[in-house]
Design an enzyme around this catalytic site. Structure first.
Site, short mmCIF file in Angstrom:
data_model
loop_
_atom_site.label_atom_id
_atom_site.label_comp_id
_atom_site.label_asym_id
_atom_site.label_seq_id
_atom_site.Cartn_x
_atom_site.Cartn_y
_atom_site.Cartn_z
N ARG A 13 -12.54 -0.48 -10.26
CA ARG A 13 -13.68 1.03 -9.52
C ARG A 13 -12.90 1.58 -8.95
NH1 ARG A 13 -17.01 -4.20 -6.78
NH2 ARG A 13 -15.21 -4.78 -5.96
N ALA A 35 -9.12 -8.91 -9.28
CA ALA A 35 -9.17 -10.08 -8.79
C ALA A 35 -10.65 -11.10 -8.95
CB ALA A 35 -8.92 -9.55 -7.34
N ARG A 36 -11.69 -9.90 -8.68
CA ARG A 36 -13.48 -11.32 -9.59
C ARG A 36 -13.93 -10.42 -10.71
NH1 ARG A 36 -12.32 -9.94 -3.31
NH2 ARG A 36 -12.62 -12.24 -2.57
N ASN A 61 -4.73 -12.30 -8.10
CA ASN A 61 -4.54 -11.89 -6.49
C ASN A 61 -3.62 -11.83 -6.78
OD1 ASN A 61 -4.50 -11.81 -3.93
ND2 ASN A 61 -4.84 -13.84 -2.86
N ASN A 88 -2.74 0.04 -5.36
CA ASN A 88 -4.07 0.42 -5.20
C ASN A 88 -4.82 -0.67 -4.85
OD1 ASN A 88 -6.93 2.46 -5.34
ND2 ASN A 88 -7.08 0.52 -6.10
N TYR A 150 -10.73 -2.15 12.37
CA TYR A 150 -9.77 -2.50 11.21
C TYR A 150 -7.93 -2.34 11.94
CZ TYR A 150 -8.88 1.07 7.39
OH TYR A 150 -8.26 1.39 5.76
N LYS A 157 -1.52 -1.73 6.33
CA LYS A 157 -1.62 -0.39 6.16
C LYS A 157 0.28 0.61 6.39
CE LYS A 157 -4.78 0.23 2.50
NZ LYS A 157 -4.09 -0.36 1.60
N ASP A 187 -15.85 6.87 0.90
CA ASP A 187 -17.34 6.54 0.07
C ASP A 187 -17.16 6.11 -1.38
OD1 ASP A 187 -19.70 5.23 0.56
OD2 ASP A 187 -20.61 7.24 0.29
N THR A 188 -16.42 4.55 -0.94
CA THR A 188 -16.32 3.98 -1.93
C THR A 188 -17.16 2.15 -1.98
OG1 THR A 188 -14.04 3.16 -1.63
CG2 THR A 188 -13.98 5.05 -2.86
#
Length: 249
Positions: A13, A35-36, A61, A88, A150, A157, A187-188
Site C-alpha cells: 500500500r 509484513a502484516r 520483516n 520503502n 519523531y 532516517k 497523508d498515507t
C-alpha cells in the site's frame, strides 16, 4: 529478452504500491514485500498482474537479516535476477524522547536503517551478475528537521541517508546507482499512527510554499526518475520533495 525484476519493500500500500505500479507500467516484473497485511499485498499483486507483470508476494520483516536472506532465496527461485531495489518499508515508535525504551529504538532502527544495509548487500550480489542496477530508499524530512514524537524515526532516517552515501561509493564499481528520496508530510496510512496527525497535516499545508502537502505520487515521480537511466550520474544523494517547507526558518 528477459524481463527485468524490481523488489519494492513494504509495497502492499501507500508510496511503495505507487512505485510498484509505475514499475509495472514500465515493463518490470515485481516482488511485493509485506509484513502484516496479506490481503492488501494480494490485492496489489492482482493490480500489477493486470498490467502484465509477473508478481512474487513475500511476507518478511526486513528488520531481520535472516528474513531478508529467505526473501532473496525466493526471488532467486522465481526470477533468478534482480535489477531494482526500492527500500520503502518503514516503521517506528512515535513517543516523546523521554518515554522511549530500548525496544522502541531497536525496532525502529532495524526496519528503517539496518534493513537497507542487508537488503542492499543481497541485491548487489544479484545486480552485479546482470551488469548493474538501481537502489532507491524512502526517507523523510524528520532526518534533518525536528518533528514532534519523531525521535526514533528521524534518527533512523538520518542513518539511512548516511548509508545511502556509503553504498553509492562502494557499489559504484558494480555499476549500481544508489540514492534516496525524502518527503514532507504525506497523508498515507502510516500517518494515521501519529497522535497529532490532523494538526501536523494542517500545519504542513499552511506552511508549504507550494500551497499543498506532498502526495504519494510526488514521491513516486522522483523515485522513478532516480530509477531511470536519466539519473545515472546522480549518486548518493537524498532528493528532498517537500514543496519547499524545509527552506523556511
Amino acid at each position: 529478452m528477459e524481463r527485468k525484476v524490481a523488489l519494492v519493500t513494504g509495497s502492499s500500500r501507500g508510496i511503495g504500491k505507487q512505485i510498484a505500479l509505475r514499475l509495472a507500467e514500465k515493463g518490470y516484473d515485481l516482488v511485493i514485500n509485506y509484513a502484516r497485511s496479506k490481503t492488501a499485498a494480494l490485492e496489489t499483486a492482482a493490480e500489477l498482474e493486470a498490467l502484465g507483470s509477473k508478481v512474487l508476494v513475500v511476507k518478511a520483516n526486513v528488520g531481520k537479516p535472516e528474513k531478508i536472506k529467505n526473501m532473496f532465496h525466493e526471488i532467486d527461485e522465481t526470477f533468478g535476477r534482480l535489477d531494482i531495489l526500492v527500500n520503502n518499508a518503514a516503521s517506528g515508535v512515535l513517543r516523546p524522547l523521554m518515554e522511549l525504551e530500548e525496544s522502541h529504538w531497536d525496532w525502529t532502527m532495524d526496519i528503517n536503517s539496518k534493513a537497507l544495509l542487508f537488503c542492499a548487500q543481497e541485491a548487489a550480489k544479484r545486480m552485479e551478475k546482470s551488469g548493474g542496477g538501481k537502489i532507491v530508499s524512502l526517507s523523510s524530512i524528520g532526518s534533518i528537521r525536528y518533528l514532534e514524537n519523531y525521535t526514533t524515526v528521524g534518527v533512523s532516517k538520518a542513518a539511512l541517508e548516511a548509508l545511502t552515501r556509503y553504498l553509492a561509493i562502494e557499489l559504484a564499481p558494480m555499476n549500481i546507482v544508489v540514492n534516496a528520496v525524502s518527503g514532507g508530510a504525506v497523508d498515507t496510512d502510516a500517518l494515521t499512527h501519529f497522535p497529532n496527525r490532523e494538526e501536523m497535516l494542517a500545519e504542513a499545508k499552511r506552511r508549504t510554499p507550494a500551497g499543498r502537502i506532498v502526495e504519494a505520487e510526488d514521491l513516486a515521480n522522483t523515485a522513478m526518475f532516480l530509477l531511470s537511466d536519466d539519473a545515472s550520474m546522480i549518486r548518493g544523494q537524498t532528493i528532498v520533495v517537500d514543496g519547499g517547507i524545509t527552506l523556511l526558518v
